[in-house]
Design an enzyme around this catalytic site. Structure first.
Site, PDB file in Angstrom:
ATOM      1  N   HIS A   1      -8.686  -3.614  -2.899  1.00 32.21           N
ATOM      2  CA  HIS A   1      -7.840  -2.788  -2.026  1.00 32.21           C
ATOM      3  C   HIS A   1      -8.324  -1.332  -2.010  1.00 32.21           C
ATOM      4  O   HIS A   1      -8.445  -0.719  -0.943  1.00 32.21           O
ATOM      5  CB  HIS A   1      -6.396  -2.886  -2.542  1.00 32.21           C
ATOM      6  N   GLU A   2      -8.627  -0.802  -3.188  1.00 31.85           N
ATOM      7  CA  GLU A   2      -9.018   0.609  -3.272  1.00 31.85           C
ATOM      8  C   GLU A   2     -10.435   0.838  -2.729  1.00 31.85           C
ATOM      9  O   GLU A   2     -10.688   1.849  -2.063  1.00 31.85           O
ATOM     10  CB  GLU A   2      -8.903   1.127  -4.709  1.00 31.85           C
TER      11      GLU A   2
ATOM     12  N   CYS B   1       0.853  -1.188   0.000  1.00 29.77           N
ATOM     13  CA  CYS B   1       0.000   0.000   0.000  1.00 29.77           C
ATOM     14  C   CYS B   1       0.889   1.239   0.000  1.00 29.77           C
ATOM     15  O   CYS B   1       1.838   1.325   0.785  1.00 29.77           O
ATOM     16  CB  CYS B   1      -0.904  -0.002   1.234  1.00 29.77           C
TER      17      CYS B   1
ATOM     18  N   HIS C   1     -10.239   1.070   0.908  1.00 36.42           N
ATOM     19  CA  HIS C   1      -9.807   2.392   1.391  1.00 36.42           C
ATOM     20  C   HIS C   1     -11.004   3.328   1.574  1.00 36.42           C
ATOM     21  O   HIS C   1     -11.061   4.096   2.533  1.00 36.42           O
ATOM     22  CB  HIS C   1      -8.835   3.043   0.399  1.00 36.42           C
TER      23      HIS C   1
HETATM   24 ZN    ZN Z   1      -3.561   1.274  -0.226  1.00 34.80          ZN
END
Ligand code: ZN
Length: 173
Positions: free
Chosen positions: A134-135, A92, A138
């Site tokens: 992953h995004e 990340c 977030h």
């Molecule tokens: Zn990240």
């Protein structure tokens, strides 16, 4: 680059409701930051903005690149016997210099809206599946360190600490 531990990274971000020039400028800034940091995806919270959106430029398992912007993303993952976990390494930009295995479904789809407020849909496998997950994570305040066992988290922290000199506070300049 906003780092893990900063409050905006650990809470769900505000939905995008205004699709104006400022939003397009933010997206352009995010894309520039992503490329400067050699990343394949970047969420708004990673540059300190409290907005549920991300940009990406990422290859799938066949090497085909997809480039996009998603506001207010909603993730759909395979279920039941279609659900196959991929154990590849993950990193990340907000915890730079560290990579460990993180099990995630090997296919992902994301629905949301683009910079014009019109619906967008992206899906794929390989690194693209990992990136979309992953995004989207977030945008709801989850970092991948939240998804790995304690032992892996310690390994991640060690690598990150070791690489700290390569990623000073102003990185990427
Ligand atoms: Zn990240």
């Amino acid at each position: 680059m906003t780092r893990w531990g900063t409050p905006v990274m650990h809470r769900p971000q505000a939905k995008v409701t205004v699709f104006d020039e400022a939003l397009r400028a933010l997206a352009a800034d995010m894309v520039a930051t992503m490329y400067a940091a050699d990343g394949v995806g970047l969420a708004a919270c990673q540059i300190g903005e409290d907005l549920a959106m991300f940009v990406f430029d990422c290859p799938d398992a066949s090497g085909t690149r997809t480039v996009g912007v998603v506001c207010n993303p909603v993730l759909t993952l395979p279920e039941g016997r279609d659900r196959v976990l991929d154990e590849d390494q993950e990193g990340c930009l907000s915890f730079p210099g560290a990579f460990v295995e993180c099990a995630r479904p090997d296919h992902a789809a994301v629905d949301g809206v683009g910079l014009d407020g019109e619906p967008v849909h992206f899906e794929g496998d390989g690194l693209l599946a990992r990136c979309l997950q992953h995004e989207t994570d977030h945008t709801v305040g989850t970092v991948f360190g939240d998804r790995i066992p304690t032992k892996a988290r310690k390994k991640l922290q060690k690598q990150h600490d070791k690489a700290a000199a390569d990623y000073p506070a102003g990185w990427p300049a």
